[in-house]
Design a protein around this motif. Structure first.
Motif, mmCIF file in Angstrom:
data_model
loop_
_atom_site.group_PDB
_atom_site.id
_atom_site.type_symbol
_atom_site.label_atom_id
_atom_site.label_comp_id
_atom_site.label_asym_id
_atom_site.label_seq_id
_atom_site.Cartn_x
_atom_site.Cartn_y
_atom_site.Cartn_z
ATOM 1 N N ASP A 119 -11.901 -4.031 55.917
ATOM 2 C CA ASP A 119 -13.142 -3.659 56.588
ATOM 3 C C ASP A 119 -14.351 -4.055 55.733
ATOM 4 O O ASP A 119 -14.369 -3.835 54.522
ATOM 5 N N CYS A 120 -15.349 -4.625 56.375
ATOM 6 C CA CYS A 120 -16.482 -5.190 55.621
ATOM 7 C C CYS A 120 -17.373 -4.130 54.954
ATOM 8 O O CYS A 120 -18.114 -4.462 54.023
ATOM 9 N N ARG A 121 -17.319 -2.894 55.391
ATOM 10 C CA ARG A 121 -18.282 -1.896 54.917
ATOM 11 C C ARG A 121 -18.190 -1.660 53.414
ATOM 12 O O ARG A 121 -19.208 -1.585 52.723
ATOM 13 N N ARG A 122 -16.958 -1.538 52.882
ATOM 14 C CA ARG A 122 -16.812 -1.255 51.448
ATOM 15 C C ARG A 122 -15.607 -1.993 50.863
ATOM 16 O O ARG A 122 -14.823 -1.429 50.110
ATOM 17 N N SER A 123 -15.487 -3.257 51.204
ATOM 18 C CA SER A 123 -14.337 -4.056 50.766
ATOM 19 C C SER A 123 -14.168 -4.045 49.251
ATOM 20 O O SER A 123 -13.065 -3.828 48.731
ATOM 21 N N ASP A 124 -15.254 -4.303 48.541
ATOM 22 C CA ASP A 124 -15.165 -4.423 47.087
ATOM 23 C C ASP A 124 -14.747 -3.119 46.426
ATOM 24 O O ASP A 124 -14.030 -3.121 45.422
ATOM 25 N N PHE A 125 -15.194 -2.006 46.984
ATOM 26 C CA PHE A 125 -14.825 -0.705 46.419
ATOM 27 C C PHE A 125 -13.325 -0.453 46.567
ATOM 28 O O PHE A 125 -12.660 0.023 45.638
ATOM 29 N N PHE A 126 -12.786 -0.756 47.741
ATOM 30 C CA PHE A 126 -11.387 -0.415 48.012
ATOM 31 C C PHE A 126 -10.383 -1.455 47.527
ATOM 32 O O PHE A 126 -9.190 -1.153 47.419
ATOM 33 N N ARG A 127 -10.830 -2.670 47.216
ATOM 34 C CA ARG A 127 -9.895 -3.730 46.820
ATOM 35 C C ARG A 127 -9.000 -3.319 45.642
ATOM 36 O O ARG A 127 -7.777 -3.490 45.711
ATOM 37 N N PRO A 128 -9.547 -2.791 44.523
ATOM 38 C CA PRO A 128 -8.653 -2.406 43.424
ATOM 39 C C PRO A 128 -7.690 -1.287 43.794
ATOM 40 O O PRO A 128 -6.602 -1.181 43.225
ATOM 41 N N HIS A 129 -8.096 -0.462 44.766
ATOM 42 C CA HIS A 129 -7.199 0.621 45.194
ATOM 43 C C HIS A 129 -6.072 0.089 46.073
ATOM 44 O O HIS A 129 -4.951 0.612 46.053
#
Length: 269
Positions: free
Chosen positions: A152-162
């Protein structure tokens, strides 16, 4: 220059450029359309990040979690006033039950404070706020939820490491492709995001594995996380203090921080 040689040289240069250019990251999306195609691209990222066959297989089996997206778009409780937020979260019940839990297991909470410096009230308040002391730890597929949030584009970078963390946890057997958690892919008693679980998890009961659905492991891991984020043992954690700021590392919502501070203090009285 002969035309044939020009085309030959151009072809060689183009090939060299393609080999030297960085691989483009998987493209995010805001609907289920494109999710399957994105997973194929993300699998390349995951493999390069150290995810093994089991994790990659789990990624391939994920489904677009529409319930997770709906929940992510509707986190209205964090916009409440402090009073309303504490009422909705059942603060009085958490405080009352928290005092009982502390009184029933004083040695356990004292050991956590001795090792990590985090007082019982904070840990108990988090436990109560997140899952009603383990009463409800979620009914969403953890891997699908966290992978969907990465797409999802909204918070991709935040969730990627998770997402990478969740897949690596599948590799080592800490979770399975069917493990259930919260809507945003949080795990266990205190709702760890997978990347944090992988980094800060502690085998609190000494059984040789880290299990966030085990209360001892979950609370020890929570204490370890806060200490690693800068918690200062023996210092207060009311609003305006250093330790109060550390609580933001657990949850960035100001009403959540202040609620933890108030409830933790009252549990420890």
């Amino acid at each position: 220059m002969r035309l044939a040689n020009f085309f030959k040289i151009t072809a060689i240069a183009s090939t060299a450029l393609a080999l030297s250019a960085p691989t483009l990251a998987a493209t995010c999306g805001n609907t289920a359309n494109g999710f399957e195609q994105w997973k194929t691209a993300f699998a390349t990222e995951a493999r390069r990040a150290g995810v093994g066959p089991a994790g990659l297989q789990a990624l391939a089996r994920t489904r677009y979690a529409s319930g997770t997206i709906a929940a992510d778009r509707n986190q209205k409780s964090f916009r409440y006033s402090l009073e309303k937020f504490m009422q909705v979260r059942g603060a009085n019940t958490i405080i009352a039950q928290g005092r009982k839990r502390k009184a029933q297991s004083p040695a356990f909470y004292q050991s956590l404070e001795r090792i990590y410096g985090v007082p019982a009230g904070v840990l108990i308040a988090i436990h109560g706020m997140e899952t009603a002391f383990g009463g409800f730890m979620g009914d969403s597929n953890v891997v699908s939820a966290i992978v969907t949030l990465t797409y999802d584009c909204r918070r991709s970078d935040f969730f990627r490491p998770h997402a990478i963390g969740a897949l690596r946890m599948v590799d080592i057997g800490s979770v399975t492709p069917t493990t259930k958690g919260a809507k945003h892919g949080e795990l266990g008693h205190t709702q760890f995001l997978p990347g944090n679980a992988l980094e800060y998890g502690v085998d609190g009961n000494g059984d040789g594995r880290i299990d966030f659905y085990n209360q001892v492991d979950a609370l020890a891991s929570t204490a370890n996380y806060l200490r690693a984020k800068g918690w200062k043992p023996g210092q207060p954690y009311h609003k305006g203090t250093h330790n109060y700021a550390v609580l933001k590392q657990w949850n960035a919502a100001s009403v959540y921080q202040e609620s933890l501070s108030i409830m933790g203090t009252q549990i420890d009285r």
